[in-house]
Design a protein around this motif. Structure first.
Motif, PDB file in Angstrom:
ATOM      1  N   ARG A 288     -63.382  24.392  49.669  1.00 55.44           N
ATOM      2  CA  ARG A 288     -63.134  24.396  51.101  1.00 55.44           C
ATOM      3  C   ARG A 288     -62.049  23.378  51.431  1.00 55.44           C
ATOM      4  O   ARG A 288     -61.995  22.292  50.847  1.00 55.44           O
TER       5      ARG A 288
ATOM      6  N   TYR B 171     -60.494  35.391  58.719  1.00 54.83           N
ATOM      7  CA  TYR B 171     -61.358  34.548  57.898  1.00 54.83           C
ATOM      8  C   TYR B 171     -61.209  33.102  58.354  1.00 54.83           C
ATOM      9  O   TYR B 171     -60.219  32.730  58.990  1.00 54.83           O
ATOM     10  N   ALA B 172     -62.205  32.273  58.031  1.00 54.68           N
ATOM     11  CA  ALA B 172     -62.234  30.888  58.495  1.00 54.68           C
ATOM     12  C   ALA B 172     -61.088  30.078  57.903  1.00 54.68           C
ATOM     13  O   ALA B 172     -60.675  30.298  56.756  1.00 54.68           O
TER      14      ALA B 172
END
Length: 468
Positions: A80, A131-132
């Motif tokens: 992430r 998407y994030a």
């Protein structure tokens, strides 16, 4: 394309993790990465209906079974993107939170799309799905009513440039077919460290500037909107342009140099008397040009090793000079910019301009020539020399093209070049051009007597409206 059938219906979303976890692993971004952070970056590959097997069901099964092993090699893609609490700069926490796998469907046939503008057809349909921002990789599989399908590889430009994104697609195809990946990716960011006392010349600062909205031109007042167009150029026409752009007794022009020279001439003719000069720019892959790092490390480097070379000349000179001279101008601009010292100066320049300390966010940057100030400009980015293998067991893609979102009100022309899938991997075969250009320039390409640039159609790609 406003009806519901033209949008992706998400069937399911899942998280795919690597089979190996690296607790506490953190990947910093390099200063070269910061030049393109946080722009989304995708590679969209459209495939005809598989001739064998269970069709799209087998496609999904292949990704579910083998994507974890791809993430073992490209482990940051299962992480992430977060901001470092001290510096505010982005970094990747490689703790195996997983890549995103999206499965969707569209109630249209691929052949019904207008491939004359990929962004207004394939991408507008809804590929890639949103998407994030912190997700390092989102793989999206979308089936169409004709039995064809699309695979979108989406990441953040701060983690990979176009060459690195092609490496990921290429490695996936190799892994899916053979079960192994021969060339291990390199994530060593120490290759691009700033000097203890950052040093750079004024020319580096002229190439890029911090992306501040007040400095950007309003596109509505910048001489008209740009058109999205997609063309293909046949191999024989590329060979013809290359021959025309190669002077006797000198090094022959490359395909990119020859095409750039041709486009610059057409561009200058459309600028006409509206401006005295015009500019062309090229996003240059530095992996083959950086000699201070081992060749193998650079060849497999996953990150950003890209810079922008730009050249300006009078409209009259571009129109008068023969094609070999224009191709030589292109070559000299690229060679003089993409050097070891230039990349080091660029790293040092970013070091002085990035947000540092007290949790200050990273500064966004943009190529100066693209903001619409000064003479008209058109940038070229070529993926044609990369070896992109799109066949992961279901045949080569009918078309593959990178996509990304502009990071501001940019007012320059833009050309993306991609080799047609299934070529020789070295730039041979026909090329596909995705363009964002002025209506007058598109009209000039369309009306050219030689018909070098032909509008891309579903028929050209072997995609029929009722099936493929």
């Amino acid at each position: 394309m406003a009806n519901d059938s033209s949008r992706v219906r998400v069937v399911r979303r899942s998280t795919v993790k690597a089979s190996v976890t690296r607790p506490g692993a953190v990947l910093p971004v390099s200063n070269l990465d910061l030049l393109y952070y946080p722009m989304p970056l995708s590679m969209v590959c459209a495939y005809r209906r598989p001739s064998t097997g269970g069709g799209f069901v087998d496609v999904v099964a292949a990704f579910e079974a083998k994507l974890p092993f791809l993430l073992d090699h490209f482990f940051p893609l299962a992480g992430r993107i977060v901001a470092n609490p001290r510096s505010g700069l982005p970094e990747v926490h490689c703790d195996n939170q997983g890549a995103e796998l999206v499965v969707g469907e569209v109630g249209l046939a691929l052949g019904s799309l207008d491939f004359g503008d990929l962004d207004a057809s394939l991408v507008r349909v809804g590929v890639p799905v949103q998407y994030a921002a912190d997700v390092a990789l989102s793989v999206q599989l979308v089936s169409f009513s004709c039995g064809g399908f699309v695979v979108s590889w989406s990441t953040n430009h701060g983690l990979a440039d176009g060459c690195a994104l092609c490496m990921i697609v290429d490695a996936w195809s190799e892994l899916a077919r053979s079960g192994t990946i021969v060339a291990a990716p390199n994530y060593d960011r120490s290759v691009f460290r700033p000097r203890a006392a950052p040093s750079h010349g004024p020319s580096v600062g002229d190439l890029f500037l911090p992306l501040v909205s007040e400095r950007l031109v309003n596109a509505l007042t910048a001489g008209g909107s740009l058109l999205g167009r997609t063309y293909y150029v046949e191999e024989r026409d590329l060979a013809m342009l290359r021959a025309q752009a190669s002077a006797d007794g000198e090094r022959g022009a490359s395909r990119v140099e020859a095409v750039s020279a041709y486009l610059w001439k057409v561009f200058a003719a459309t600028v006409g008397s509206s401006d005295e000069s015009c500019r062309m720019g090229w996003w240059v892959n530095g992996r083959r040009r950086v000699t201070t790092a081992p060749e193998e490390a650079m060849r497999n480097y996953v990150g950003n090793v890209t810079t922008f070379a730009v050249a300006e000349a009078s409209v009259d000179a571009i129109q008068r000079r023969p094609l070999p001279e224009i191709a030589s101008m292109v070559r000299k601009s690229i060679r003089s910019t993409a050097t070891d010292e230039h990349f080091q100066e660029l790293v040092d320049w970013v070091e002085e301009h990035k947000g540092k300390g007290n949790g200050k966010a990273a500064v966004k940057f943009v190529e100066t020539a693209t903001v619409g100030l000064g003479s008209p400009a058109m940038g070229v980015t070529s993926f044609a020399s990369f070896s992109v293998d799109t066949d992961f067991g279901f045949g080569h893609a009918a078309v593959a093209m990178p996509t990304w979102v502009d990071c501001g009100r940019l007012c320059s022309g833009f050309v993306k070049i991609m080799a047609r899938p299934g070529g020789d991997g070295g730039g041979g075969g026909s090329w596909i051009f995705g363009m964002s250009v002025w209506p007058k320039l598109a009209a000039a390409l369309d009306s050219d007597e030689q018909r070098i640039f032909k509008p891309l159609t579903a028929e050209c790609l072997g995609l029929m409206a009722a099936g493929n």
